[in-house]
Design a protein around this motif. Structure first.
Motif, short mmCIF file in Angstrom:
data_model
loop_
_atom_site.label_atom_id
_atom_site.label_comp_id
_atom_site.label_asym_id
_atom_site.label_seq_id
_atom_site.Cartn_x
_atom_site.Cartn_y
_atom_site.Cartn_z
N ILE A 76 -11.49 -49.34 56.24
CA ILE A 76 -11.09 -48.50 57.38
C ILE A 76 -12.08 -47.35 57.51
O ILE A 76 -12.40 -46.71 56.51
CB ILE A 76 -9.68 -47.88 57.08
CG1 ILE A 76 -8.59 -48.94 57.02
CG2 ILE A 76 -9.33 -46.76 58.02
CD1 ILE A 76 -8.21 -49.51 58.35
N ASP A 77 -12.56 -47.10 58.71
CA ASP A 77 -13.45 -45.94 58.94
C ASP A 77 -12.99 -45.24 60.22
O ASP A 77 -12.93 -45.87 61.28
CB ASP A 77 -14.89 -46.43 59.07
CG ASP A 77 -15.90 -45.30 59.12
OD1 ASP A 77 -17.06 -45.52 58.75
OD2 ASP A 77 -15.54 -44.18 59.57
N ILE A 78 -12.69 -43.97 60.11
CA ILE A 78 -12.20 -43.24 61.28
C ILE A 78 -13.37 -42.92 62.21
O ILE A 78 -14.45 -42.51 61.75
CB ILE A 78 -11.48 -41.95 60.84
CG1 ILE A 78 -10.32 -42.34 59.92
CG2 ILE A 78 -10.95 -41.17 62.03
CD1 ILE A 78 -10.01 -41.33 58.88
N ASP A 79 -13.16 -43.11 63.49
CA ASP A 79 -14.22 -42.86 64.47
C ASP A 79 -14.50 -41.36 64.53
O ASP A 79 -13.57 -40.54 64.55
CB ASP A 79 -13.79 -43.34 65.86
CG ASP A 79 -13.56 -44.84 65.88
OD1 ASP A 79 -14.29 -45.57 65.19
OD2 ASP A 79 -12.63 -45.29 66.59
N CYS A 80 -15.77 -41.03 64.59
CA CYS A 80 -16.27 -39.64 64.73
C CYS A 80 -15.26 -38.65 64.16
O CYS A 80 -14.72 -37.79 64.88
CB CYS A 80 -16.61 -39.33 66.17
SG CYS A 80 -15.29 -39.56 67.37
N PHE A 81 -15.04 -38.75 62.87
CA PHE A 81 -13.87 -38.13 62.24
C PHE A 81 -13.63 -36.66 62.58
O PHE A 81 -12.60 -36.29 63.15
CB PHE A 81 -13.95 -38.35 60.72
CG PHE A 81 -12.77 -37.77 59.99
CD1 PHE A 81 -11.48 -37.93 60.48
CD2 PHE A 81 -12.93 -37.07 58.80
CE1 PHE A 81 -10.39 -37.42 59.81
CE2 PHE A 81 -11.84 -36.56 58.13
CZ PHE A 81 -10.57 -36.72 58.64
N MET B 118 -13.77 -38.69 52.94
CA MET B 118 -12.61 -38.22 53.72
C MET B 118 -12.17 -39.22 54.78
O MET B 118 -11.02 -39.23 55.16
CB MET B 118 -12.94 -36.88 54.37
CG MET B 118 -12.34 -35.73 53.62
SD MET B 118 -12.23 -34.28 54.63
CE MET B 118 -13.78 -33.52 54.33
N ASP B 119 -13.10 -40.03 55.28
CA ASP B 119 -12.68 -40.85 56.44
C ASP B 119 -12.77 -42.35 56.22
O ASP B 119 -12.71 -43.12 57.17
CB ASP B 119 -13.42 -40.40 57.70
CG ASP B 119 -14.74 -41.13 57.90
OD1 ASP B 119 -15.38 -41.46 56.89
OD2 ASP B 119 -15.11 -41.36 59.06
N GLU B 120 -12.95 -42.78 54.98
CA GLU B 120 -13.00 -44.22 54.71
C GLU B 120 -11.99 -44.60 53.63
O GLU B 120 -11.76 -43.84 52.70
CB GLU B 120 -14.40 -44.61 54.23
CG GLU B 120 -15.46 -44.48 55.31
CD GLU B 120 -16.84 -44.91 54.80
OE1 GLU B 120 -16.93 -45.97 54.15
OE2 GLU B 120 -17.79 -44.16 55.05
MG MG Z 1 -16.21 -42.39 60.41
#
Ligand code: MG
Ligand code: DGT
Length: 603
Positions: free
Chosen positions: A22-27, A114-116
């Motif tokens: 999972i990777d959050i877009d433009c976190f 933090m975002d993966e």
């Molecule tokens: Mg990201």
């Protein structure tokens, strides 16, 4: 419908795992956009110092890239809206909320930055297969390439994993408003690398037989997550630049430059093989913050920086909920001779009594904060010779160790921790005792550790008595299921806190000797302090057959099972290791750590 057990037996499976990345877009930008929706429709950059560390996809349309200088970004997009992103607090909080949602599938979740996150959905997929028509499983999202033939059953498993990934993304969006990308594969490496193929807000699955081809599309060996800059340099020196080059170079050639294990690992990675497990992420081992700057050469400025860092760090530690017992100070000194900067750290133990837990929330009083600042500046003085000029480019603070204890309300240790602070008040007010504790100062590196004794009154003023009574009443309202029986307590956890517990005993004795004689009955105390809680305490307590040295108030506050267990032990002292005769608190020190230790004899 085929039986999932016969078709997808793990032993026969070449690719048994199902992993979601999972990777959050433009976190950082999304955190700002979720907070201020008007930012969604404008090009947005997140600024740290003079760099745009990330931007929303609107801004990326103008060619803005990660870590671009602000000046360059503004040239590309003069309308770029910049938001300062130097305080990571809200990003961290969003990251934790997302992590909590990912855990609701009850699968191992490993946080990566933090975002993966990785989620190992292998077992969940197997469960779902049992109630699924295996001839009719649809894939959610994109597929890297159409398969030519079935493999070991992994296609269906990964299709189900893609459906789970879809559910995960939907839930994160519905509950928090964040769009995310997902990669689905039979291992972590491929799941991570395939994830960004369709960005933003989408997902991609790759089947194992396309791994080699997919890996060959990666231009640089550096794209492989575990390959760092040194390995890349060595590979480049051997003319191995792309992943395709790495696929072709022989393992014998690699062995000339790397260890045998590493050479084999590199070859496997190049063809998309990876068997590292998804490790469930726990709480961090340390919580720290750093601030870097051009130069600071004045002590008062350093103090201001530490003060600001401490305030932010205390917010983080409160959110974490554990009580810190060690503090580290880090400095980066500008070294004119070496023309470089280097870091130095010192750390010391801190008293847990600087912190209190009130209504389940960790707090530090203003005087506790002052004491922490005193400790910080003492560590600073150890690192810097103030008689000489100094130039710092970074200061850092971290809590590096935490009390190992059960954190639930049912924890006996938690119960005693609350008592420490109550007893401290009595100790300070009634005894005028300046409690002197020695603190162990040691450099972060064990090889250069030093020990210094410091006097520091660290006993913390704390909640007043009525609070304690209320709290005891609250505990008595807990259901039996909420309260662990002593037999369920982990002895290790109690032992870890044995020093603290001895302190409780001593404080209890001191306060009792000097301030609570003659002792009021528990019911009377309740009546005078908080009449509405009287019944709770008075009804539950029955310490008629307790030995005379037992603190009845403590005994009465225990759950029934514990009371029964203790009474049984008192009836049969030889089997429990309890003190048969009245003894001084010192003699208790040598005894094993049992619940009986908390019942300290009156003098
Ligand atoms: Mg990201
Ligand atoms: P994405 O995933 O391409 O849609 O965009 P981001 O912004 O989520 O980028 P990612 O996943 O590489 O990094 C997550 C966050 O971490 C990002 O929002 C800002 C921060 N970040 C990334 N790279 C750097 C960096 O080089 N320096 C600093 N200070 N922060 C960074």
């Amino acid at each position: 419908m085929e039986s999932s057990c016969s078709t997808f037996n793990d032993i026969d499976n070449e690719h048994p795992k199902s992993i979601i990345h999972i990777d959050i877009d433009c976190f950082y930008a999304q955190v700002e956009m979720v907070r201020s929706p008007e930012l969604c429709t404008v090009p947005l950059g997140i600024q740290q110092k003079n760099i745009v560390v990330t931007s929303n996809y609107e801004a990326r349309n103008y060619g803005i890239q990660k870590c671009m200088l602000v000046t360059e970004a503004l040239k590309l997009c003069p309308n770029l809206k910049l938001v300062n992103g130097e305080d990571l607090h809200d990003y961290r909080a969003a990251s934790n909320k997302i992590f909590a949602i990912l855990q609701s599938w009850k699968c191992p979740v490993e946080k990566l930055g933090m975002d993966e996150n990785f989620i190992d959905v292998t077992n969940l997929v197997q469960e779902r297969l049992k109630s699924t028509d295996v001839n009719n499983i649809t894939l959610s999202g994109h597929l890297y390439e159409e398969p030519s033939m079935e493999c070991c059953g992994c296609h269906n498993r990964l299709k189900i994993a893609s459906q789970i990934a879809s559910e995960v993304r939907k839930k994160v969006f519905d509950e928090l408003g964040f769009t995310i990308c997902a990669g689905i594969a039979h291992n972590k490496l491929l799941a991570k690398l395939i994830c960004p193929l369709h960005k933003p807000n989408d997902q991609t699955t790759i089947f194992p037989q396309h791994a080699v081809n997919f890996m060959a599309t990666l231009q640089s060996v550096r794209s492989i997550p575990t390959i760092g800059s040194k390995t890349t340099e060595t590979l480049i020196s051997q003319k191995v630049l792309s992943v395709s080059d790495l696929q072709q170079v022989s393992v014998e050639v690699l062995k000339k430059h790397f260890s045998s294990d590493m050479a084999v690992r590199l070859k496997k990675l190049s063809i998309g093989e990876d068997n590292t497990p998804v490790k469930q992420t726990g709480k961090p081992q340390s919580i720290g913050l750093e601030d870097s700057f051009k130069t600071v050469s004045v002590k008062s400025e350093v103090e201001e920086k530490f003060e600001a860092l401490l305030q932010r760090l205390l917010v983080l530690v409160r959110e974490d909920g554990r009580i810190p017992v060690s503090l580290r100070v880090t400095l980066r000194k500008k070294d004119a001779k070496r023309l470089s900067s280097h870091r130095e750290s010192r750390q010391c133990q801190i008293s847990p009594s600087l912190f209190t837990i009130a209504s389940g929330t960790l707090t530090v009083t203003a005087s506790g904060q002052q004491k922490l600042m005193t400790i910080i500046m003492r560590l600073f003085n150890k690192l810097i010779d103030l008689n000489k000029p100094f130039h710092l480019t970074l200061v850092g603070l971290a809590f590096t160790k935490f009390q190992e204890r059960m954190t639930g309300r049912s924890s006996i240790v938690n119960y005693l921790m609350n008592d420490i602070s109550v007893q401290s008040v009595l100790n300070l007010q009634n005894d005028g005792d300046t409690s002197v504790s020695s603190m162990d100062y040691s450099a972060a590196s064990p090889s250069s550790s030093t020990t210094t004794d410091l006097s520091d009154a660290e006993v913390e003023p704390s909640p007043k008595k009525p609070k304690k009574v209320n709290w005891i009443a609250k505990r008595r309202c807990l259901s039996k299921e909420d309260i662990a029986s002593p037999s369920k307590l982990k002895v290790g956890e109690l032992r870890l806190n044995s020093k603290e517990l001895e302190k409780v005993s001593e404080l209890r004795l001191n306060s009792r000797d000097r301030s609570l004689t003659p002792r009021a009955s528990p019911a009377k105390e309740c009546l005078s302090d908080a009449s509405d809680t009287m019944n709770d305490v008075a009804e539950g307590g029955n310490c008629d057959d307790c030995p005379s040295y037992v603190d009845k108030e403590v005994f009465n506050a225990l759950p029934d099972e514990m009371q029964q267990e203790l009474k049984t032990m008192w009836k049969n002292p030889s089997s429990s290791g309890m003190p048969v005769q009245r003894s001084s608190p010192r003699t208790n020190k040598a005894k094993p750590n049992t619940i009986l230790k908390y019942f300290v004899p009156h003098k």
